[in-house]
Motif scaffolding. Structure first.
Motif, PDB file in Angstrom:
ATOM      1  N   TYR A 212      53.352  30.628  40.996  1.00  0.00           N
ATOM      2  CA  TYR A 212      53.372  31.691  39.988  1.00  0.00           C
ATOM      3  C   TYR A 212      52.264  32.708  40.272  1.00  0.00           C
ATOM      4  O   TYR A 212      52.468  33.923  40.179  1.00  0.00           O
ATOM      5  N   TYR A 213      51.102  32.186  40.636  1.00  0.00           N
ATOM      6  CA  TYR A 213      49.989  33.083  40.964  1.00  0.00           C
ATOM      7  C   TYR A 213      50.384  33.996  42.127  1.00  0.00           C
ATOM      8  O   TYR A 213      50.085  35.195  42.130  1.00  0.00           O
ATOM      9  N   MET A 214      51.094  33.416  43.105  1.00  0.00           N
ATOM     10  CA  MET A 214      51.449  34.168  44.308  1.00  0.00           C
ATOM     11  C   MET A 214      52.731  34.989  44.132  1.00  0.00           C
ATOM     12  O   MET A 214      53.292  35.487  45.097  1.00  0.00           O
ATOM     13  N   SER A 215      53.184  35.108  42.881  1.00  0.00           N
ATOM     14  CA  SER A 215      54.425  35.864  42.664  1.00  0.00           C
ATOM     15  C   SER A 215      54.153  37.362  42.479  1.00  0.00           C
ATOM     16  O   SER A 215      55.070  38.147  42.294  1.00  0.00           O
ATOM     17  N   ARG A 216      52.879  37.748  42.493  1.00  0.00           N
ATOM     18  CA  ARG A 216      52.557  39.182  42.408  1.00  0.00           C
ATOM     19  C   ARG A 216      51.214  39.439  43.088  1.00  0.00           C
ATOM     20  O   ARG A 216      50.489  38.492  43.411  1.00  0.00           O
ATOM     21  N   ASN A 217      50.910  40.711  43.250  1.00  0.00           N
ATOM     22  CA  ASN A 217      49.627  41.036  43.886  1.00  0.00           C
ATOM     23  C   ASN A 217      48.498  40.820  42.885  1.00  0.00           C
ATOM     24  O   ASN A 217      48.522  41.359  41.781  1.00  0.00           O
ATOM     25  N   ARG A 218      47.507  40.046  43.250  1.00  0.00           N
ATOM     26  CA  ARG A 218      46.395  39.730  42.333  1.00  0.00           C
ATOM     27  C   ARG A 218      45.085  40.359  42.792  1.00  0.00           C
ATOM     28  O   ARG A 218      44.033  40.021  42.258  1.00  0.00           O
ATOM     29  N   ARG A 219      45.145  41.178  43.828  1.00  0.00           N
ATOM     30  CA  ARG A 219      43.883  41.654  44.404  1.00  0.00           C
ATOM     31  C   ARG A 219      43.770  43.172  44.351  1.00  0.00           C
ATOM     32  O   ARG A 219      44.736  43.880  44.579  1.00  0.00           O
ATOM     33  N   ARG A 220      42.565  43.640  44.069  1.00  0.00           N
ATOM     34  CA  ARG A 220      42.212  45.056  44.212  1.00  0.00           C
ATOM     35  C   ARG A 220      40.968  45.144  45.085  1.00  0.00           C
ATOM     36  O   ARG A 220      40.201  44.187  45.161  1.00  0.00           O
ATOM     37  N   ASP A 221      40.750  46.327  45.671  1.00  0.00           N
ATOM     38  CA  ASP A 221      39.613  46.511  46.564  1.00  0.00           C
ATOM     39  C   ASP A 221      38.309  46.797  45.815  1.00  0.00           C
ATOM     40  O   ASP A 221      38.338  47.146  44.644  1.00  0.00           O
ATOM     41  N   TRP A 222      37.205  46.718  46.542  1.00  0.00           N
ATOM     42  CA  TRP A 222      35.878  46.995  45.975  1.00  0.00           C
ATOM     43  C   TRP A 222      35.802  48.387  45.352  1.00  0.00           C
ATOM     44  O   TRP A 222      35.080  48.604  44.386  1.00  0.00           O
ATOM     45  N   SER A 223      36.541  49.328  45.931  1.00  0.00           N
ATOM     46  CA  SER A 223      36.423  50.728  45.495  1.00  0.00           C
ATOM     47  C   SER A 223      37.370  51.063  44.338  1.00  0.00           C
ATOM     48  O   SER A 223      37.481  52.215  43.948  1.00  0.00           O
ATOM     49  N   GLU A 224      38.069  50.050  43.801  1.00  0.00           N
ATOM     50  CA  GLU A 224      39.025  50.291  42.715  1.00  0.00           C
ATOM     51  C   GLU A 224      38.523  49.652  41.415  1.00  0.00           C
ATOM     52  O   GLU A 224      37.570  48.873  41.421  1.00  0.00           O
ATOM     53  N   THR A 225      39.250  49.946  40.328  1.00  0.00           N
ATOM     54  CA  THR A 225      39.003  49.185  39.100  1.00  0.00           C
ATOM     55  C   THR A 225      39.770  47.866  39.226  1.00  0.00           C
ATOM     56  O   THR A 225      40.751  47.769  39.961  1.00  0.00           O
ATOM     57  N   SER A 226      39.331  46.875  38.475  1.00  0.00           N
ATOM     58  CA  SER A 226      39.970  45.557  38.527  1.00  0.00           C
ATOM     59  C   SER A 226      41.306  45.565  37.782  1.00  0.00           C
ATOM     60  O   SER A 226      41.525  46.379  36.885  1.00  0.00           O
ATOM     61  N   LYS A 227      42.165  44.629  38.168  1.00  0.00           N
ATOM     62  CA  LYS A 227      43.331  44.346  37.320  1.00  0.00           C
ATOM     63  C   LYS A 227      42.811  43.747  36.014  1.00  0.00           C
ATOM     64  O   LYS A 227      41.657  43.314  35.934  1.00  0.00           O
ATOM     65  N   THR A 228      43.684  43.663  35.028  1.00  0.00           N
ATOM     66  CA  THR A 228      43.258  43.192  33.702  1.00  0.00           C
ATOM     67  C   THR A 228      42.675  41.774  33.765  1.00  0.00           C
ATOM     68  O   THR A 228      43.267  40.871  34.358  1.00  0.00           O
ATOM     69  N   ILE A 229      41.522  41.612  33.140  1.00  0.00           N
ATOM     70  CA  ILE A 229      40.881  40.298  33.032  1.00  0.00           C
ATOM     71  C   ILE A 229      41.590  39.529  31.911  1.00  0.00           C
ATOM     72  O   ILE A 229      41.677  40.013  30.780  1.00  0.00           O
ATOM     73  N   VAL A 230      42.079  38.342  32.228  1.00  0.00           N
ATOM     74  CA  VAL A 230      42.842  37.552  31.259  1.00  0.00           C
ATOM     75  C   VAL A 230      42.009  36.352  30.810  1.00  0.00           C
ATOM     76  O   VAL A 230      40.953  36.070  31.368  1.00  0.00           O
ATOM     77  N   SER A 231      42.509  35.622  29.809  1.00  0.00           N
ATOM     78  CA  SER A 231      41.682  34.533  29.285  1.00  0.00           C
ATOM     79  C   SER A 231      41.976  33.186  29.955  1.00  0.00           C
ATOM     80  O   SER A 231      41.168  32.272  29.855  1.00  0.00           O
ATOM     81  N   HIS A 232      43.113  33.059  30.617  1.00  0.00           N
ATOM     82  CA  HIS A 232      43.432  31.792  31.283  1.00  0.00           C
ATOM     83  C   HIS A 232      42.857  31.831  32.699  1.00  0.00           C
ATOM     84  O   HIS A 232      43.220  32.692  33.497  1.00  0.00           O
ATOM     85  N   MET A 233      41.974  30.874  33.019  1.00  0.00           N
ATOM     86  CA  MET A 233      41.226  30.985  34.279  1.00  0.00           C
ATOM     87  C   MET A 233      42.114  30.943  35.522  1.00  0.00           C
ATOM     88  O   MET A 233      41.801  31.542  36.537  1.00  0.00           O
TER      89      MET A 233
END
Ligand SMILES: C[S@@+](CC[C@H](N)C(=O)[O-])C[C@H]1O[C@@H](n2cnc3c(N)ncnc32)[C@H](O)[C@@H]1O
Length: 317
Positions: A212-233
């Motif tokens: 499930y984790y690998m079902s979408r892109n989870r990474r952004r670069d240092w020079s970008e803003t982060s994807k949304t921080i969620v509560s489930h680790m």
């Protein structure tokens, strides 16, 4: 100092924004013991009541009421059921609003609330808040993105602000200060993680990256803003030191190399939420890695809340 009462307080993201503006938060409340521990560790002066809001019979008088009721029903990640009981916690907020009749109130919730399935709940909140108390409130909703206010994270939330009608003023939402519509550049992951160690063993979730984790892109670069921080680790985005991900099927991504990959740590997640460098997490009986991530992921970014509360007109004297 204007006074505030905070409901659904969590570890105090919203309240950190208020405190930085000079508000005196008289009372806070949540059911999560670790949220209380973190809050009191950082803001010991507040009367933090642990337990369900439904059990609080009497709220102190205050000029501002804030509350970010939970959102499981509305969020992308939660079970999307429009009529779950948890979606009606706004009635507890309404009860406090009726009792306190503050000069203003602020509510934060996930932007999914504007989708058609939940629109009736949002409309009900706006109409009930508008009629609350002796005078009623001028109520304004807007969807805001935290990255427009200097937070190094893409995080869209709905904000509802009300000002008591007898005060004769209405609320105007702040303009973006960062990014496309603001004067400053977006804050980046690099900016937010300044000074933190590369590999903080014990502070990040090391569970395997399942399908499930690998079902979408989870990474952004240092020079970008982060994807949304969620509560489930387990769902926490990847730290940019991780290799890039490449899509190989509709819902399947793979790492481009075998180099070490990891999720953001809870401390990094706190920075990406806009908590200050001095914000800290006590080791209490309720502390666990999952809890630390949870209270951080639940929080309202303090700079976003500061921008919203700081745009209230001067109704305090
Ligand atoms: C979206 S979070 C709020 C985050 C918080 N405003 C912040 O900035 O850190 C919602 C919170 O509501 C709390 N909550 C859920 N049900 C509750 C209840 N019945 N009484 C009090 N708090 C409750 C949850 O534990 C969670 O911390």
């Amino acid at each position: 100092m204007p006074t505030a009462v905070s409901l659904f307080t969590g570890c105090g993201g919203s309240d950190a924004g208020l405190v930085s503006l000079g508000f005196n938060v008289l009372m806070a409340n949540d059911i999560l013991p670790y949220a209380r521990d973190v809050y009191l560790h950082n803001h010991p002066e507040t009367d933090y009541r642990l337990g369900s809001v439904a059990d609080i019979k009497s709220f102190p008088k205050a000029e501002l009421l804030v509350g970010c009721y939970p959102c499981q029903g509305f969020s992308q990640g939660g079970a999307r059921e429009a009529n779950r009981n948890i979606n009606y916690l706004y009635l507890e907020f309404l009860r406090a609003l009726q009792q306190i009749q503050p000069k203003a109130f602020i509510v934060e919730n996930v932007s999914g609330m504007i989708r058609s399935t939940y629109r009736h709940l949002l409309d009900d909140q706006i109409s009930k808040f508008s009629a609350a108390g002796k005078y009623g409130y001028h109520v304004r909703p807007a969807v805001m993105n935290a990255q427009d206010f200097g937070v190094a994270q893409e995080r869209k939330r709905i904000i509802i602000v009300g000002i008591r009608k007898d005060l004769g003023v209405e609320y105007a939402f702040p303009y973006a200060t960062h990014g496309e519509h603001g004067e400053k550049d977006l804050a980046t992951i690099r900016d937010a993680l300044d000074g933190l160690p590369d590999w903080p063993t014990g502070e990040f979730c090391e569970d395997p990256f399942h399908w499930y984790y690998m079902s979408r892109n989870r990474r952004r670069d240092w020079s970008e803003t982060s994807k949304t921080i969620v509560s489930h680790m387990r769902h926490m985005p990847l730290h940019p030191m991780s290799p890039a991900l490449r899509r190989i099927h509709t819902d399947k991504w793979v790492f481009e190399s075998d180099e070490a990959a990891r999720r953001f740590s809870y401390r990094e997640a706190a920075r990406l939420q806009g908590f200050g460098k001095q914000f800290s997490f006590p080791e209490t009986d309720a502390a666990s890695l999952a809890m630390k991530y949870r209270v951080v992921g639940n929080a309202v970014p303090p700079p976003l809340f500061k921008a919203v509360a700081g745009s209230l007109p001067d109704i305090w004297s």
